[in-house]
Design an enzyme around this catalytic site. Structure first.
Site, PDB file in Angstrom:
ATOM      1  N   HIS A  24     -18.351  24.278  18.072  1.00 34.22           N
ATOM      2  CA  HIS A  24     -19.210  23.099  17.904  1.00 34.22           C
ATOM      3  C   HIS A  24     -18.372  21.856  17.624  1.00 34.22           C
ATOM      4  O   HIS A  24     -17.666  21.785  16.622  1.00 34.22           O
ATOM      5  CB  HIS A  24     -20.158  23.364  16.729  1.00 34.22           C
ATOM      6  CG  HIS A  24     -21.172  22.312  16.495  1.00 34.22           C
ATOM      7  ND1 HIS A  24     -21.334  21.712  15.262  1.00 34.22           N
ATOM      8  CD2 HIS A  24     -22.109  21.744  17.310  1.00 34.22           C
ATOM      9  CE1 HIS A  24     -22.322  20.855  15.315  1.00 34.22           C
ATOM     10  NE2 HIS A  24     -22.806  20.852  16.547  1.00 34.22           N
ATOM     11  N   HIS A  66     -20.371  12.164  17.825  1.00 38.37           N
ATOM     12  CA  HIS A  66     -21.678  12.727  17.491  1.00 38.37           C
ATOM     13  C   HIS A  66     -22.659  11.684  16.982  1.00 38.37           C
ATOM     14  O   HIS A  66     -23.757  11.529  17.509  1.00 38.37           O
ATOM     15  CB  HIS A  66     -21.532  13.833  16.446  1.00 38.37           C
ATOM     16  CG  HIS A  66     -22.842  14.375  15.988  1.00 38.37           C
ATOM     17  ND1 HIS A  66     -23.513  13.878  14.883  1.00 38.37           N
ATOM     18  CD2 HIS A  66     -23.638  15.355  16.493  1.00 38.37           C
ATOM     19  CE1 HIS A  66     -24.649  14.532  14.727  1.00 38.37           C
ATOM     20  NE2 HIS A  66     -24.759  15.428  15.693  1.00 38.37           N
TER      21      HIS A  66
END
Length: 274
Positions: A24, A66
């Protein structure tokens, strides 16, 4: 410790295989998220699937980060103190390239930069890794799906081999996933979220994966997803996030998920082996 040979996304549809492990934002437990260092750390640990997040700068460059703001993972407040709330879309690519995206994680990472999508794709390709790409907050970036397709094509990522074995594109926006499927029906797509079971057939028309939080699923839910065929006429898959400990790994593996998205891929690997 030997390297675990991971199945491809297609092979993972065989329910008796171990889930695919996806790093991730790279191996973000050990290196600053979404940096080239995080990709390399995942590679060093023996993992070929990495996940990232794509957004767009003020002047139209595609970058890997992100948050929709820059303050959590960079020194933007120091360099540009008068430009709160420091939205990614309010800064040019050149301004973003100046930011330190590593020091927040530790002094040894000082000076790492936010990569462009081009830089990121080149590094993933160099490492012979595979990419789960998230289109982040596409409502902020009209037309970003088509722009991403152009970048993928320019970097060789729309070749048959890449599309068939090395690329999945996902988003929390069903409209964005649907747009990707319309633009390139051959690309494997994923919807981030946990649609109601009654809504799953409508998602199956344009996506191949339902990728929910691990806190929102059960054995029955995974079975309901698997009972449907997705956009490529294969059983829908479930790739769940963000799993970082052994107990949660064993729980979601018991549900029959196809993939586990994790900041600490080595922890998940050990738990699956146990």
């Amino acid at each position: 410790m030997g390297v675990l040979v991971l199945p491809t996304a297609a092979q993972a549809t065989t329910r008796h295989d171990r889930p695919v492990i996806i790093a991730h934002r790279g191996a973000s437990a050990y290196a600053p998220e979404n940096t080239l260092e995080a990709i390399d750390e995942a590679d060093d640990l023996g993992f070929d699937w990495v996940e990232n997040d794509v957004q767009r700068t003020k002047d139209g460059a595609l970058v890997i980060i992100h948050d929709t703001t820059l303050d959590r993972t960079t020194n933007v407040e120091e360099l540009y103190p008068d430009r709160a709330p420091w939205n990614v879309r309010d800064f040019t690519a050149a301004e973003i390239a100046r930011l330190d995206a590593g020091s927040w994680k530790g002094a040894k990472f000082a000076g790492l930069r936010i990569p462009t999508l081009h830089q990121y794709l080149r590094r993933v390709d160099h490492n012979r890794q595979r990419l789960l790409m998230e289109i982040k907050s596409p409502e902020l970036y009209p037309g970003i799906e088509a722009q991403i397709m152009r970048e993928l094509r320019n970097d060789g990522w729309l070749s048959r081999g890449h599309v068939k074995r090395r690329l999945v594109i996902q988003s929390f926006s069903a409209d964005s996933v649907r747009t990707v499927h319309t633009l390139r029906p051959d690309i494997v797509t994923g919807y981030l979220g946990t649609p109601a079971v009654t809504e799953l057939p409508s998602y199956a028309r344009f996506t191949d994966q339902i990728n929910p939080s691990n806190t929102t699923i059960s054995t029955d839910y995974v079975k309901a997803v698997h009972a449907l065929k997705g956009a490529h006429k294969k059983p829908l898959e479930v790739h769940t996030w963000t799993v970082n400990d052994a107990a949660t790994t064993q729980r979601v593996a018991g549900y029959g998920v196809d993939g586990i998205i994790t900041n600490a891929p080595d922890v998940v690997r050990r738990a699956l082996r146990g």
